[in-house]
Design an enzyme around this catalytic site. Structure first.
Site, PDB file in Angstrom:
ATOM      1  NE  ARG A  29     -45.810  21.335  95.219  1.00  0.00           N
ATOM      2  CZ  ARG A  29     -45.538  22.125  94.179  1.00  0.00           C
ATOM      3  NH1 ARG A  29     -44.583  23.029  94.295  1.00  0.00           N
ATOM      4  NH2 ARG A  29     -46.203  22.018  93.052  1.00  0.00           N
ATOM      5  CD  GLU A  41     -53.288  17.534  93.189  1.00  0.00           C
ATOM      6  OE1 GLU A  41     -53.900  18.092  92.248  1.00  0.00           O
ATOM      7  OE2 GLU A  41     -52.058  17.621  93.334  1.00  0.00           O
ATOM      8  CD  GLN A  46     -62.273  24.806  87.006  1.00  0.00           C
ATOM      9  OE1 GLN A  46     -62.251  25.931  86.522  1.00  0.00           O
ATOM     10  NE2 GLN A  46     -62.097  23.712  86.262  1.00  0.00           N
ATOM     11  N   GLY A  85     -65.978  28.203  96.054  1.00  0.00           N
ATOM     12  CA  GLY A  85     -66.888  27.951  94.939  1.00  0.00           C
ATOM     13  C   GLY A  85     -66.964  26.475  94.567  1.00  0.00           C
ATOM     14  CE1 TYR A 124     -53.070  17.003  87.846  1.00  0.00           C
ATOM     15  CE2 TYR A 124     -54.962  17.490  89.252  1.00  0.00           C
ATOM     16  CZ  TYR A 124     -53.616  17.622  88.955  1.00  0.00           C
ATOM     17  OH  TYR A 124     -52.802  18.370  89.767  1.00  0.00           O
ATOM     18  CG  ASP A 142     -52.168  20.208  85.351  1.00  0.00           C
ATOM     19  OD1 ASP A 142     -51.207  20.025  84.552  1.00  0.00           O
ATOM     20  OD2 ASP A 142     -52.088  20.964  86.332  1.00  0.00           O
ATOM     21  CB  CYS A 196     -44.014  26.807  80.078  1.00  0.00           C
ATOM     22  SG  CYS A 196     -44.251  26.390  78.343  1.00  0.00           S
ATOM     23  CB  CYS A 212     -38.370  23.734  74.000  1.00  0.00           C
ATOM     24  SG  CYS A 212     -39.998  24.388  73.643  1.00  0.00           S
TER      25      CYS A 212
END
Length: 365
Positions: A29, A41, A46, A85, A124, A142, A196, A212
């Protein structure tokens, strides 16, 4: 809830102000360089972003440019990736880097369609790169964005269905900041991972609470709508830790395609669930079906332990056994590019289950 232009501005300001105060301090960032954004990214797929940080830093030190990645040695690349992985991601990174060098003069493409044409990059990831690196107002949809959006607007679209992406895209495209699209996407990602959350909604800390709908009705945890995952298939194996008199372990390379492609493991033979349970219960090991080229003199096989390794659609239950050095000798005539004796474990890319097996053998000593 249909928001007016004024409400959309208020929505953006509330979210971005929160992000400026609470954003995660991630190394990628600190830049808008598309190569680094891309690597971060792909690594974060995962995988928890906190886990990714040291891998990202080592990767960028080893392959600071696209050309470095495009010309990377496969074994070194996979070794650097070890522990993350889903090794196909690393292979696709190199292939995509080669595509960029060949088709885009070594410059990371700017247009969304060109980005998405690269190996291993889906909608994405392409949107994330376009928004963060190039300032394009593309929603990077995502799981976090869908969860937050579904709760804010009580969207009943099933997020496990590919067609639902279009519904979320339509909503978020009307909300995304044209001035700070990358920060907007990352703000929703952070909000979804820290406030959230899947099993709890910390509404008191949410900058979007006033917008919301589910919060107003107390239905936050009813969203998002998602059908149950396909049950993972259980597979059972015996893994043989064969060690020669020199203390070297015998490893085999897996096929070029399929699960754990081109990774190195101990020899594996399939078991029935019943036989697996029998071995785990009483430690009875059989060398039947071991390896046809190994001598029949192998008789002493010792049970080390068992563990489970989870893939996206399979669950491997593995019994680890070992043969002592005095049990056998295997000549060089039996070895090939797909088989080797090894002591230096840092020299080759090891499959995730194999790393665990070496850990078990080390603890046993």
């Amino acid at each position: 809830m249909k928001l007016s232009k004024k409400q959309v501005t208020a929505f953006q300001n509330s979210l971005l102000d929160w992000y400026d105060q609470h954003k995660k301090p991630l190394p990628w960032r600190k830049t808008t360089e598309p190569y680094q954004i891309w690597i971060s990214e792909i690594m974060s797929q995962q995988t928890q972003v906190e886990t990714v940080i040291p891998y990202f830093e080592r990767f960028m030190a080893k392959y600071p440019t696209l050309v470095d990645l495009a010309t990377a040695d496969d074994a070194e690349l996979l070794k650097l990736w070890e522990g993350l992985g889903y090794y196909s991601r690393a292979r696709n990174l190199k292939l995509a880097a080669q595509e960029i060098v060949t088709n885009f003069d070594g410059i990371f493409p700017e247009h969304l369609s060109d980005i998405q044409s690269l190996k291993g990059i889906g909608p994405y990831t392409a949107a994330a790169i376009a928004s963060i690196a190039y300032g394009q107002p593309e929603p990077a949809i995502d799981g976090n964005l869908m969860r937050v959006t579904s709760r804010v607007f009580e969207m009943t679209d099933d997020i496990s269905q590919a067609k639902s992406r279009k519904a979320f895209d339509e909503v978020l495209r009307k909300l995304i900041s044209s001035e700070r699209p990358g920060d907007f996407n990352q703000a929703l990602m952070d909000l979804g991972s820290t406030v959230c959350k899947p099993k709890i909604a910390l509404c008191a800390a949410c900058p979007l609470a006033e917008f919301c709908q589910s919060r107003a009705k107390g239905t936050q945890l009813n969203f998002p709508i998602k059908t149950k995952k396909i049950k993972q298939k259980d597979l059972y194996f015996t893994a043989f830790a064969l060690q020669n008199a020199a203390g070297e372990y015998y490893l085999e390379k897996r096929p070029e395609s399929g699960l754990l492609a081109n990774m190195w493991t101990f020899p594996l033979t399939k078991l029935s669930g019943e036989d697996f349970e029998k071995i785990v219960t009483d430690g009875a090991i059989s060398n039947n079906g071991l390896l046809p080229e190994l001598p029949e003199s192998i008789s002493k096989l010792t049970y080390v332990g068992n563990f489970t390794h989870i893939f996206s659609h399979q669950k491997w239950h593995i019994v680890l056994v070992k043969a002592q050095p005095e049990d056998f000798q295997l000549t060089e005539n039996h070895l090939s590019e797909e088989k080797m004796w090894l002591t230096d474990l840092s020299a080759i890319p090891l499959a995730g289950p194999q790393v665990k097996m070496f850990e078990m053998l080390t603890k046993e000593k």
